[in-house]
Design an enzyme around this catalytic site. Sequence first.
Site, short mmCIF file in Angstrom:
data_model
loop_
_atom_site.label_atom_id
_atom_site.label_comp_id
_atom_site.label_asym_id
_atom_site.label_seq_id
_atom_site.Cartn_x
_atom_site.Cartn_y
_atom_site.Cartn_z
N LYS A 10 49.52 29.53 41.97
CA LYS A 10 50.53 29.35 41.53
C LYS A 10 51.76 29.47 42.62
CE LYS A 10 51.79 33.74 43.49
NZ LYS A 10 52.41 33.42 44.65
N LEU A 99 48.75 31.82 47.21
CA LEU A 99 48.78 30.75 46.01
C LEU A 99 48.09 31.93 44.66
CD1 LEU A 99 47.61 27.57 47.51
CD2 LEU A 99 50.31 28.17 46.57
N ALA A 100 48.32 32.89 45.05
CA ALA A 100 47.19 33.42 43.66
C ALA A 100 45.67 33.53 43.46
CB ALA A 100 48.59 34.18 42.77
N SER A 103 43.75 36.39 41.96
CA SER A 103 44.30 36.79 40.97
C SER A 103 44.38 36.26 40.22
CB SER A 103 46.02 37.18 40.76
OG SER A 103 46.35 37.74 41.55
N SER A 104 44.19 34.95 39.79
CA SER A 104 44.30 33.67 38.74
C SER A 104 42.58 33.81 38.25
CB SER A 104 44.45 32.41 39.12
OG SER A 104 44.97 31.47 38.31
N ASP A 136 50.40 40.02 40.48
CA ASP A 136 50.63 38.80 39.86
C ASP A 136 49.18 38.44 38.65
OD1 ASP A 136 52.10 38.10 41.89
OD2 ASP A 136 50.75 37.05 42.94
#
Length: 289
Positions: A10, A99-100, A103-104, A136
């Site tokens: 993201k 850019l997460a 979390s992604s 996130d």
Amino acid sequence: MKLMVKAPAKINLSLDVLHKRSDGYHEVKMVMTTIDLADRVELTERYDQKIMIHSHDRYVPDDHRNLAYQAAQLLKERFQINKGVTISIVKNIPVAAGLAGGSSDAAATLRGLNKLWDLNLSLDELALLGAEIGSDVSFCVYGGTAIATGRGEIIEHIDTPPNCWVILAKPEIGVSTAEVYKNLNLSNVKHPDVESMVQAISEQNYGKMCSAVGNVLETVTLNTHPEVALIKEQMKRFGADAVLMSGSGPTVFGLVQYDSRMQRIYNGLRGFCDKVYAVRLLGERVNVD
């Protein structure tokens, strides 16, 4: 059984910090959208109850520090799952980049194990679980484009932004999100106009969207890491329509509409930055995998 799940990165088109909360977190308001740069998370069922993390990237932890590990552990404990899983992560998103990526990966693990372990949870239920792992993760469960408030876990979906190229450049440094927030002085920052960004996206107005980008955390990271400021200046000089640091950094992104200019900026940045990517905005929500 084996399952492959995409974990897109993201960027923050707008990121504002309103105040520090009594629980130690910061109250934020931001617009996030997914881009076509993704890790691949492969989930393989195990019958020994272990959670194993495999990755060829030496910066990816293979224990409880890994957010994908935490996602699997949370589902195992919450739903009393008597199985384990091997989580193989092919990293394309740079680590500690704003850019997460972690979390992604956790969100992809939640979505994938939801199917692998027949939990039949909705995306909303998975997002609530994701909020227990990291700020996130909830957004990454859904993907798409959203306003995120609270500490980042309250998600309001909005329209997909106007289509364009996103050029990313990450210097060879990592940035601690906790340190950036710790050093943020809210009495001396320019707050971005988040509502203008939301309106620009609603109107599909690319020029207005470019004018509305802003990130209150830039002041901290740019002051402590001059190489990030240099990348911003170079990207502007090469002709990007808008340039902004994503999250707490250090990745800088530029928005460009035209292929020829994208190529020129990409080639120019490759001259002094190893990790440069040219990708498209995704901006659309995922389905339950």
